[in-house]
Scaffold this motif. Structure first.
Motif, mmCIF file in Angstrom:
data_model
loop_
_atom_site.group_PDB
_atom_site.id
_atom_site.type_symbol
_atom_site.label_atom_id
_atom_site.label_comp_id
_atom_site.label_asym_id
_atom_site.label_seq_id
_atom_site.Cartn_x
_atom_site.Cartn_y
_atom_site.Cartn_z
ATOM 1 N N LEU A 138 0.836 -1.211 0.000
ATOM 2 C CA LEU A 138 0.000 0.000 0.000
ATOM 3 C C LEU A 138 0.868 1.259 0.000
ATOM 4 N N ASP A 139 2.013 1.189 0.696
ATOM 5 C CA ASP A 139 2.902 2.362 0.738
ATOM 6 C C ASP A 139 3.474 2.713 -0.628
ATOM 7 N N ILE A 193 1.813 3.036 -3.280
ATOM 8 C CA ILE A 193 0.847 3.768 -4.115
ATOM 9 C C ILE A 193 1.057 5.292 -4.082
ATOM 10 N N PRO A 194 1.149 5.927 -2.886
ATOM 11 C CA PRO A 194 1.456 7.366 -2.929
ATOM 12 C C PRO A 194 2.763 7.637 -3.678
ATOM 13 N N LEU A 239 -3.845 7.178 -11.435
ATOM 14 C CA LEU A 239 -4.810 7.028 -10.332
ATOM 15 C C LEU A 239 -5.819 5.930 -10.663
ATOM 16 N N ALA A 240 -6.385 5.992 -11.858
ATOM 17 C CA ALA A 240 -7.398 5.004 -12.245
ATOM 18 C C ALA A 240 -6.787 3.600 -12.316
ATOM 19 N N SER A 250 -4.102 2.540 -10.683
ATOM 20 C CA SER A 250 -3.744 2.082 -9.335
ATOM 21 C C SER A 250 -4.974 1.659 -8.535
ATOM 22 N N ALA A 251 -6.113 2.320 -8.808
ATOM 23 C CA ALA A 251 -7.345 1.971 -8.073
ATOM 24 C C ALA A 251 -7.721 0.515 -8.310
ATOM 25 N N MET A 310 -5.354 -1.844 -9.534
ATOM 26 C CA MET A 310 -4.175 -2.689 -9.723
ATOM 27 C C MET A 310 -4.149 -3.885 -8.781
ATOM 28 N N ASN A 311 -3.534 -4.948 -9.273
ATOM 29 C CA ASN A 311 -3.337 -6.144 -8.478
ATOM 30 C C ASN A 311 -2.062 -5.943 -7.652
ATOM 31 N N LEU A 312 -2.208 -5.947 -6.332
ATOM 32 C CA LEU A 312 -1.033 -5.696 -5.493
ATOM 33 C C LEU A 312 -0.012 -6.828 -5.583
#
Lengths: 287, 287
Positions: free
Chosen positions: A5-6, A8-9, A37-38, A40-41, A43-45
């Motif tokens: 998650l970190d 992503i920013p 943004l779209a 990443s919303a 995306m498969n982590l």
């Protein structure tokens, strides 16, 4: 390595920096940011971070119509490294353990990475090299040496332009006949392509292949069949840079040495090593 | 103030920090982050940054089922500020310009902001107060004093819990009968609500109203009709904090004094002031 998650920013920050590097058009900058943004919303982590880097830089090249926005910066850092080559080669020759110093310098060259920050200066790169000359590498070099001796086919995965000149210093300490050097198949950020390998004079020393892909890492299933074959046939992989680490850390290959600088807190935590440290990291030792 | 492209990576960072503050459930953390990504991909950059903050924190409260995740932290910082109240009141009394010191302390209280960083410690807040005691406020205080004297109705917009105790020190230096204090209508981050105003003892000094909304700022069109009336009828607005500045900097009101600490590079650039500086900023002087 999966994405956290970190990340992503950080993807967003990198996308904005890259957009500003590649174009002064605010509409293009906004477009790429919204697309990231779209993307990443959804995306498969489980995808590694370079998958997002690949997407960002593909779209930037499309939007700007510039197939290689980092061309000048690649040339600049190749030239900087080339001016240092002779002096560093002399230091390696005189060092008590020449291979150890060559390893350190090759890893330090990994600081020349415009994926992490688009604001690197020549002065910063020089300072990193100076610092490295003072600090021994805290790693199992014996294992690396043994692996080089026992291997018949070594695949060396380059990372960035500029850095690739430092790779030459290491390659000069290795049995060059065993080595194939792989570069990216297409420009992405300041990653080394065939032109950079030639600028570094590596075409005179070793066989060079392209990996057939434009990720800032090695997403093996996307690479060309020829590259995949080389990869699987090699007894030893020398993998440069954090992007290659992020994409290959979970590989089935039995003998990968990852040489990289730890450039972000997420990777530091993932491998339990200090941020900024130089790594000579063997995949099966840690799995 | 509109949002800038640079705000977007920061929204994501703030969302992740807030999610980790509000819940230890990784699925909820991921959900909120993905929602903020999708929201930001389509957001109107003419919206002010607190609009995104409002969205983030509404969803966090929904997902966690916790109507006020920052309750404990609000109480902690109210208590910290209350322990300092008597001593600071003494210092204000002895100061050559009591109002000037009270203004400085009220602006400094604005450091207690969990929207910017969820990791603020009591020690850091204490250090900021100590620093402020040494540094004069570089601002047109005469204009502020004149406006207080000439105004019949002053609306004081509070910002955060903890900070609101420092607001009391300033309000004690003002003609309390003229003042109405407004707090948020619902909990959002550590912003002050009616309970915090009461904890600070402000209900004994001035009229208190709620603004009828849960943005970490004052989005005037979303506030209650009662609040809007108070706002438009006031001759003078004293607006605390960066969130109120971001939402009201383009207001038609003729006489707003913004008291805040510059906490991000985007606002610093927007008003051409150093990051970290204390501001007493009049809207019409700069428009």
């Amino acid at each position: 390595m999966k994405s956290y998650l970190d990340c992503i920013p950080c993807f967003l920050r990198q996308a904005l920096e890259a957009a500003r590097f590649a174009t002064s058009n605010p509409t293009d900058q906004e477009t790429i940011l919204r697309e990231v943004l779209a993307f990443s919303a959804k995306m498969n982590l489980n995808d590694s971070p370079p998958r997002v880097g690949q997407m960002i830089h593909r779209r930037l090249r499309e939007l700007t119509g510039n197939e290689d926005p980092y061309l000048q910066v690649k040339q600049k850092f190749n030239n900087l490294a080339l001016t240092m080559l002779e002096d560093l080669r002399g230091k390696i020759k005189k060092a008590p353990d020449s291979l150890e110093l060559a390893l350190r310098l090759a890893i330090t060259g990994n600081v020349i990475d415009f994926g992490i920050s688009a604001n690197l200066t020549e002065e910063q790169a020089r300072q990193e090299v100076e610092k490295t000359l003072q600090t021994p590498l805290n790693a199992n070099i014996k294992q690396f040496k043994q692996s080089v001796n026992h291997s018949k086919k070594i695949l060396y995965l380059a990372d960035n332009a500029g850095e690739i000149v430092f790779d030459r210093l290491l390659i000069e300490q290795l049995p060059t006949k065993k080595i194939t050097l792989a570069v990216r198949g297409n420009p992405v950020i300041n990653d080394a392509t065939i032109a950079d390998a030639q600028t570094a004079g590596l075409d005179l020393l070793v066989e060079i292949i392209e990996n057939g892909n434009d990720a800032p890492g090695t997403i093996i299933e996307d690479c060309s069949p020829q590259f995949q074959q080389k990869f699987h046939q090699a007894d030893m992989i020398i993998s440069k840079g954090q992007g290659n680490f992020e994409t290959l850390s979970d590989s089935d290959h039995q003998n990968i040495f990852f040489l990289f600088k730890v450039k972000c807190p997420v990777v530091a935590r993932h491998i339990n090593a200090p941020l900024g440290s130089l790594q000579l990291y063997h995949n099966k030792e840690h799995s």
